[in-house]
Scaffold this motif. Sequence first.
Motif, PDB file in Angstrom:
ATOM      1  N   UNK A 217       0.853  -1.189   0.000  1.00 42.58           N
ATOM      2  CA  UNK A 217       0.000   0.000   0.000  1.00 42.58           C
ATOM      3  C   UNK A 217       0.888   1.237   0.000  1.00 42.58           C
ATOM      4  N   UNK A 218       1.011   1.858  -1.173  1.00 47.82           N
ATOM      5  CA  UNK A 218       1.866   3.043  -1.313  1.00 47.82           C
ATOM      6  C   UNK A 218       1.066   4.304  -1.017  1.00 47.82           C
ATOM      7  N   UNK A 219       1.724   5.287  -0.450  1.00 45.17           N
ATOM      8  CA  UNK A 219       1.027   6.509  -0.041  1.00 45.17           C
ATOM      9  C   UNK A 219       0.508   7.319  -1.224  1.00 45.17           C
ATOM     10  N   UNK A 220       1.090   7.114  -2.406  1.00 41.07           N
ATOM     11  CA  UNK A 220       0.672   7.936  -3.556  1.00 41.07           C
ATOM     12  C   UNK A 220      -0.343   7.228  -4.443  1.00 41.07           C
ATOM     13  N   UNK A 221      -0.877   6.072  -4.021  1.00 44.96           N
ATOM     14  CA  UNK A 221      -1.841   5.417  -4.896  1.00 44.96           C
ATOM     15  C   UNK A 221      -3.266   5.611  -4.382  1.00 44.96           C
ATOM     16  N   UNK A 222      -4.202   5.279  -5.252  1.00 48.14           N
ATOM     17  CA  UNK A 222      -5.613   5.539  -4.957  1.00 48.14           C
ATOM     18  C   UNK A 222      -6.128   4.681  -3.813  1.00 48.14           C
ATOM     19  N   UNK A 223      -5.662   3.424  -3.740  1.00 48.95           N
ATOM     20  CA  UNK A 223      -6.112   2.549  -2.655  1.00 48.95           C
ATOM     21  C   UNK A 223      -5.766   3.133  -1.291  1.00 48.95           C
ATOM     22  N   UNK A 225      -5.413   6.307  -0.545  1.00 43.13           N
ATOM     23  CA  UNK A 225      -6.310   7.440  -0.274  1.00 43.13           C
ATOM     24  C   UNK A 225      -7.695   6.974   0.155  1.00 43.13           C
ATOM     25  N   UNK A 226      -8.174   5.911  -0.494  1.00 42.88           N
ATOM     26  CA  UNK A 226      -9.494   5.374  -0.128  1.00 42.88           C
ATOM     27  C   UNK A 226      -9.473   4.823   1.292  1.00 42.88           C
ATOM     28  N   UNK A 227      -8.422   4.080   1.629  1.00 44.38           N
ATOM     29  CA  UNK A 227      -8.309   3.502   2.974  1.00 44.38           C
ATOM     30  C   UNK A 227      -8.151   4.590   4.029  1.00 44.38           C
ATOM     31  N   UNK A 228      -7.423   5.639   3.671  1.00 39.25           N
ATOM     32  CA  UNK A 228      -7.157   6.713   4.629  1.00 39.25           C
ATOM     33  C   UNK A 228      -8.383   7.585   4.869  1.00 39.25           C
ATOM     34  N   UNK A 233     -13.087   6.414  -4.695  1.00 39.21           N
ATOM     35  CA  UNK A 233     -12.269   7.081  -5.699  1.00 39.21           C
ATOM     36  C   UNK A 233     -12.780   6.626  -7.055  1.00 39.21           C
ATOM     37  N   UNK A 234     -13.149   7.565  -7.939  1.00 38.69           N
ATOM     38  CA  UNK A 234     -13.812   7.212  -9.189  1.00 38.69           C
ATOM     39  C   UNK A 234     -13.007   7.741 -10.370  1.00 38.69           C
ATOM     40  N   UNK A 235     -12.746   6.854 -11.352  1.00 32.78           N
ATOM     41  CA  UNK A 235     -12.076   7.233 -12.587  1.00 32.78           C
ATOM     42  C   UNK A 235     -13.081   7.125 -13.733  1.00 32.78           C
ATOM     43  N   UNK A 236     -13.504   8.251 -14.319  1.00 31.43           N
ATOM     44  CA  UNK A 236     -14.436   8.165 -15.453  1.00 31.43           C
ATOM     45  C   UNK A 236     -13.814   7.466 -16.654  1.00 31.43           C
ATOM     46  N   UNK A 262     -13.433   2.459 -17.243  1.00 33.83           N
ATOM     47  CA  UNK A 262     -13.636   3.259 -16.034  1.00 33.83           C
ATOM     48  C   UNK A 262     -13.633   2.321 -14.839  1.00 33.83           C
ATOM     49  N   UNK A 263     -13.293   2.889 -13.688  1.00 37.57           N
ATOM     50  CA  UNK A 263     -13.284   2.074 -12.474  1.00 37.57           C
ATOM     51  C   UNK A 263     -13.617   2.923 -11.262  1.00 37.57           C
ATOM     52  N   UNK A 264     -14.037   2.243 -10.199  1.00 35.72           N
ATOM     53  CA  UNK A 264     -14.377   2.913  -8.942  1.00 35.72           C
ATOM     54  C   UNK A 264     -13.805   2.074  -7.803  1.00 35.72           C
ATOM     55  N   UNK A 265     -13.069   2.703  -6.897  1.00 38.26           N
ATOM     56  CA  UNK A 265     -12.500   2.009  -5.747  1.00 38.26           C
ATOM     57  C   UNK A 265     -13.300   2.406  -4.504  1.00 38.26           C
ATOM     58  N   UNK A 266     -13.869   1.411  -3.828  1.00 35.61           N
ATOM     59  CA  UNK A 266     -14.735   1.646  -2.673  1.00 35.61           C
ATOM     60  C   UNK A 266     -14.071   1.131  -1.403  1.00 35.61           C
ATOM     61  N   UNK A 267     -14.232   1.843  -0.286  1.00 32.69           N
ATOM     62  CA  UNK A 267     -13.609   1.381   0.962  1.00 32.69           C
ATOM     63  C   UNK A 267     -14.422   0.273   1.625  1.00 32.69           C
ATOM     64  N   UNK A 268     -13.720  -0.655   2.239  1.00 34.80           N
ATOM     65  CA  UNK A 268     -14.335  -1.644   3.118  1.00 34.80           C
ATOM     66  C   UNK A 268     -13.872  -1.331   4.534  1.00 34.80           C
TER      67      UNK A 268
END
Length: 559
Positions: A217-223, A225-228, A233-236, A262-268
Amino acid sequence: MKPRDEIRILVVEDSPVEAPLIKGLLEDKFSAEVETANNCALARKKISEKQFDIITLDYQLPDGDGLQLLEEFSGLLESLAIIVVTGRGDEEAAARALRLGASGYVVKDKNIQVGLLDAVENILAKKVLKKAQEQERLNAERSEALAEISRALFEAGLDYQSVLDTISENIAGIAEGGCIIDLLSENKKWLVPVRIVHHNKKFQEKLQEKLPRVRYVRENDANFQVLKTGRPFIYPETVETVLENASVQLDPDITSESEIESLMILPLGIGDRSTGTITVVRGPDKPVFSENEQMLMREAADRAALTIENARLFNAVERELVLRKAAEAELKKINAELDGYAHTVSHELKGPLSSIMMSTDLVREIIDETVESESQEELIELIAAIRANAKKGYDHTVGLLALAEAGQAPKELSRVNVREIVDAIIDEMSPDIERFGTRIEVDDNLGELYGNPTQINQIFSNILSNAIWHNNSEGPVVKISYRGETPEEGHRYVVKDNGPGINSMEMERIFLPFYKGENGKTGIGLATVNKLIKVYAGKIKAYNDNGACFEFTINDLTS
């Protein structure tokens, strides 16, 4: 895309006097964003560059017919309302405009301002109603989809693997694309993909092959940010750089097939605790996630997080129970082996030790008859020491044998009058009772129970002996009480003395085999009691109450 709050109106009017008047009127009345166009060409340009909600269209324009322009815009009439402005006597033009899809028409006369405001207000009211109806329909669809997910999760139960399958398949089905479930490792540093599902099975196999088994889990990736943040996070649109930032690391041959656009990352997560992410991917046939779909995916992810956590906890408990049962079985096996060993050793030692004690008695008699008085005293002391040590070993052996046999269910059962058992024990212990000056108080009624008389005797004998030997108070008293019988606990007894009580450091150890207190004997007596009481499905506890108290329960055995 976030919907606009303001209304956009385009006034197509060639009159340099009427156009600004209508513009100002609409801006004041409806707080709208109003633009003007004085000919067909400019109107076409503005409509191609910007989305409008309403157009007021003059019938006659310098470079063309307003109705011709209306025909050109017919493909936009689903989201665009057009009000045609005609001159008096142009009823045929107004009727034609309505047939072409115009939302209304206004006659250009002295009441044009009132008519135009009424027409716009009527259109806006219809738009509000239509929007409410559409939202109601979307809410109903979302509720039905969530209900379907809930039904599927209920059917999956608490089986961890079934829950993961159900969530990924349902979300991929709703998205008409794919679903990737990533769960956080215990140290929160790694994301582990536990499910990868895509409606295109060939592409699913490629995803399963190319995605790494674990991802840092890198600090500069979308996952991250979602976890934090706990926000989706949505990419059209998806390009390789976006996929890389999203930690979805794919080979060019995968992205070139354009299965992901397109993709969407959702937090669990549960409360403030993040547990992972769900990545929903979609192909070019449905590239944009609508606001309603985003809400649906978020609610589905919330339910998924709770269900996954419940299944994980249930799985952990189930696994712990399996391990505990295995440990208990192994412990039971070891105890059985130890009991067998103790039983064998005790039997093997009991005979020789008994023979030694009898031999020392015989040697003592011979010494008294044959040995001269000068040597007699020394030999007698030596024989006494041998006999004392043999007696100690014999007592230990008898105790060890009793402990080994204590856990066995008795074969012979009968009705036992506990008072008769206790009276017999008191008679047997009378030398020790007299020696210590102990007064024994016993309830008249100690009840009757169904069990083995020898085992019941051993329980009360060992506890009473312990109370007599450890009560060093002046005027020692031991009281045996019967607290009655209940269906839940069986027969309850209390043996209490008025001595100094049990040292708090010893309280947890007094039932362990071979643990001896200050005045203890073999250290086996109370351990034997504890083991026997378990045979009778009872419990025993020790505590202090102006002296040492032993409270225990005994249940009737069934034959």
